[in-house]
Write an enzyme that holds these catalytic residues in place. Sequence first.
Site, short mmCIF file in Angstrom:
data_model
loop_
_atom_site.label_atom_id
_atom_site.label_comp_id
_atom_site.label_asym_id
_atom_site.label_seq_id
_atom_site.Cartn_x
_atom_site.Cartn_y
_atom_site.Cartn_z
N LEU A 171 -22.95 -33.59 1.11
CA LEU A 171 -22.77 -32.92 -0.18
C LEU A 171 -21.33 -32.46 -0.39
O LEU A 171 -20.65 -32.07 0.55
CB LEU A 171 -23.71 -31.71 -0.26
CG LEU A 171 -25.20 -32.02 -0.08
CD1 LEU A 171 -26.03 -30.74 -0.17
CD2 LEU A 171 -25.68 -33.05 -1.10
N HIS A 212 -22.01 -32.30 -6.13
CA HIS A 212 -23.45 -32.06 -5.97
C HIS A 212 -23.75 -30.58 -6.24
O HIS A 212 -24.74 -30.26 -6.91
CB HIS A 212 -23.89 -32.35 -4.53
CG HIS A 212 -23.81 -33.78 -4.13
ND1 HIS A 212 -22.94 -34.23 -3.17
CD2 HIS A 212 -24.50 -34.87 -4.55
CE1 HIS A 212 -23.10 -35.54 -3.01
NE2 HIS A 212 -24.03 -35.95 -3.84
N GLY A 263 -24.93 -37.23 -11.72
CA GLY A 263 -23.50 -37.20 -12.05
C GLY A 263 -23.09 -38.46 -12.79
O GLY A 263 -23.52 -39.57 -12.46
N SER A 294 -19.22 -38.79 -1.76
CA SER A 294 -19.47 -38.65 -0.32
C SER A 294 -18.65 -39.67 0.45
O SER A 294 -18.26 -39.45 1.59
CB SER A 294 -20.95 -38.84 -0.02
OG SER A 294 -21.70 -37.98 -0.82
#
Length: 279
Positions: A33, A37, A148, A187
Amino acid sequence: MLIAKTNLELHQILSLQSSNKLSIGFVPTMGALHQGHLNLVKRSQKENDFTVVSIFINPKQFNSTEDFKKYPIKTQEDVKLLESINCNLLYLPNYEEIYPQNGQNIAIDLEELNQVFEGPQRPGHFEGVVSVVYRLFELIKPNKAYFGLKDFQQCKVIYKLKETYFKNIELVFCETTREKNGLAMSSRNSRLSEKGKILASQIYKALLDAKSKFMETNAQSHLAKVSEKLSQHNIEVEYFELANAKTLKPAKVWQKPNENVILTAVKIENVRLIDNIVF
Ligand code: PAF
């Protein structure tokens, strides 16, 4: 924060919430994360009584085993981060909970959505995303789910899934969270060296540049020039193209305001990064 590892635990916790008529906000993730996030979680917390985050690295959406194996796993750090912002429930299933042996494949017509941009580059990717999100929606039955906009094409695919099977779930697509230098948070950025991260900030600069040139002259040739500039920085460009932001059909000239999107996918240090700009 509660943690459910099995569907039984998940069900017990969620039935308590729904019997108390609490609204459920859901943020699906694959872990590792970052602030992007956390912004989705915070938005869900504002708009719902109870927020669930899932962490499941979905093998079905990786078209390369190598990419799947390299995907960062940071569960302990993720738990701490979610606790620090008072997330209500983390759903942390294993493969069998998500894909039981008697599970069925989801039939969905993605029309042309998986034939452009990420589709041909990552065969099977969107089908994998559909399988996991279908299952997660079915298990969690959220009122609202948060995604997102960095994954612009994924948002379109999930919208199609919702329209086909989950009319009652409201989808909330949130702005891309960026580093100060413009790099879209992902990520995958953790696999870049410091030098790679600086190089990757060129992606958003190129998108801004292409957008402003496009608005000045509406000339497609600028896209090729901007993309060429990225290549000169040793960035391997897979695509850098204009599309209609509603249909995702590749476009030659720009349409009405807010109906244009430039989408790009590049490789830096063998890490594949995507980004986009809507205007
Ligand atoms: O965007 C992601 O992280 C994943 O594609 C999602 C939506 C969690 C499905 O695995």
